[in-house]
Design a protein around this motif. Structure first.
Motif, PDB file in Angstrom:
ATOM      1  N   THR A  30      10.335  -5.520  -9.960  1.00  8.54           N
ATOM      2  CA  THR A  30       9.456  -5.619  -8.800  1.00  8.54           C
ATOM      3  C   THR A  30      10.203  -6.358  -7.691  1.00  8.54           C
ATOM      4  OG1 THR A  30       7.521  -5.706 -10.234  1.00  8.54           O
ATOM      5  CG2 THR A  30       7.217  -6.422  -7.980  1.00  8.54           C
ATOM      6  N   THR A  31      10.361  -5.693  -6.591  1.00  6.59           N
ATOM      7  CA  THR A  31      11.169  -6.255  -5.514  1.00  6.59           C
ATOM      8  C   THR A  31      10.336  -7.112  -4.579  1.00  6.59           C
ATOM      9  OG1 THR A  31      10.784  -4.342  -4.102  1.00  6.59           O
ATOM     10  CG2 THR A  31      12.698  -4.257  -5.568  1.00  6.59           C
ATOM     11  N   GLU A  33      10.022  -6.596  -1.509  1.00  8.68           N
ATOM     12  CA  GLU A  33       9.254  -5.710  -0.627  1.00  8.68           C
ATOM     13  C   GLU A  33       7.914  -5.332  -1.252  1.00  8.68           C
ATOM     14  OE1 GLU A  33      12.487  -3.524  -1.173  1.00  8.68           O
ATOM     15  OE2 GLU A  33      13.576  -4.895   0.138  1.00  8.68           O
ATOM     16  N   ASP A  34       7.910  -5.150  -2.598  1.00 11.68           N
ATOM     17  CA  ASP A  34       6.653  -4.846  -3.275  1.00 11.68           C
ATOM     18  C   ASP A  34       5.672  -6.002  -3.123  1.00 11.68           C
ATOM     19  OD1 ASP A  34       7.584  -2.411  -4.162  1.00 11.68           O
ATOM     20  OD2 ASP A  34       8.202  -3.178  -6.125  1.00 11.68           O
ATOM     21  N   ALA A  37       4.325  -6.114   0.513  1.00  9.35           N
ATOM     22  CA  ALA A  37       3.806  -4.846   1.031  1.00  9.35           C
ATOM     23  C   ALA A  37       2.470  -5.085   1.735  1.00  9.35           C
ATOM     24  CB  ALA A  37       3.629  -3.853  -0.111  1.00  9.35           C
ATOM     25  N   SER A  41      -1.416  -0.517   1.022  1.00  6.09           N
ATOM     26  CA  SER A  41      -0.354   0.444   0.724  1.00  6.09           C
ATOM     27  C   SER A  41      -0.400   0.986  -0.707  1.00  6.09           C
ATOM     28  CB  SER A  41       1.017  -0.183   0.992  1.00  6.09           C
ATOM     29  OG  SER A  41       1.235  -1.263   0.117  1.00  6.09           O
ATOM     30  N   PRO A  43      -0.269   0.561  -5.110  1.00 13.97           N
ATOM     31  CA  PRO A  43       0.743   0.025  -6.033  1.00 13.97           C
ATOM     32  C   PRO A  43       2.060   0.792  -5.940  1.00 13.97           C
ATOM     33  CG  PRO A  43      -0.874   1.309  -7.227  1.00 13.97           C
ATOM     34  CD  PRO A  43      -1.346   1.242  -5.812  1.00 13.97           C
ATOM     35  N   SER A  44       3.148   0.092  -6.161  1.00 10.91           N
ATOM     36  CA  SER A  44       4.475   0.715  -6.139  1.00 10.91           C
ATOM     37  C   SER A  44       4.722   1.410  -7.475  1.00 10.91           C
ATOM     38  CB  SER A  44       5.539  -0.353  -5.903  1.00 10.91           C
ATOM     39  OG  SER A  44       5.631  -1.193  -7.033  1.00 10.91           O
ATOM     40  N   ALA A  46       7.081   0.865  -9.544  1.00 10.20           N
ATOM     41  CA  ALA A  46       7.447  -0.148 -10.544  1.00 10.20           C
ATOM     42  C   ALA A  46       6.197  -0.810 -11.113  1.00 10.20           C
ATOM     43  CB  ALA A  46       8.367  -1.195  -9.927  1.00 10.20           C
ATOM     44  N   ARG A  47       5.225  -1.070 -10.272  1.00 11.92           N
ATOM     45  CA  ARG A  47       3.980  -1.680 -10.760  1.00 11.92           C
ATOM     46  C   ARG A  47       3.183  -0.716 -11.633  1.00 11.92           C
ATOM     47  NH1 ARG A  47       1.918  -6.573  -8.251  1.00 11.92           N
ATOM     48  NH2 ARG A  47       3.536  -7.326  -6.879  1.00 11.92           N
TER      49      ARG A  47
END
Length: 78
Positions: A30-31, A33-34, A37, A41, A43-44, A46-47
């Motif tokens: 999880t970066t 940026e995540d 966010a 937006s 969930p990414s 990765a999430r």
């Protein structure tokens, strides 16, 4: 019967460990940026993977617990 259950238990425990490790790796990916966010937006990826792996871990743990319960009940009646 007990041999099959013990093998199934070992497989469920290994699957639990693999799902746990994959979930932790997804969590670590999880970066920043995540985390920063914007609010709407969603969930990414990765999430989403992290959530999927943790849900799999719970299911595999439940399977292992059920197998242990079956083994204990079969020992009591045997």
């Amino acid at each position: 019967m007990n041999t099959v259950l013990i093998i199934a238990l070992i497989l469920a425990m290994i699957a639990t460990l693999v799902a746990l490790i994959r979930g932790i790796v997804a969590f670590l990916q999880t970066t920043k940026e995540d985390l920063n966010a914007p609010e709407g937006s969603g969930p990414s990826p990765a999430r989403l993977k992290q959530n999927k792996m943790m849900m799999n871990r719970i299911l595999f743990q439940a399977a292992a617990i059920i197998i242990v319960a079956i083994l204990l009940m079969s020992k009591g009646h045997g």
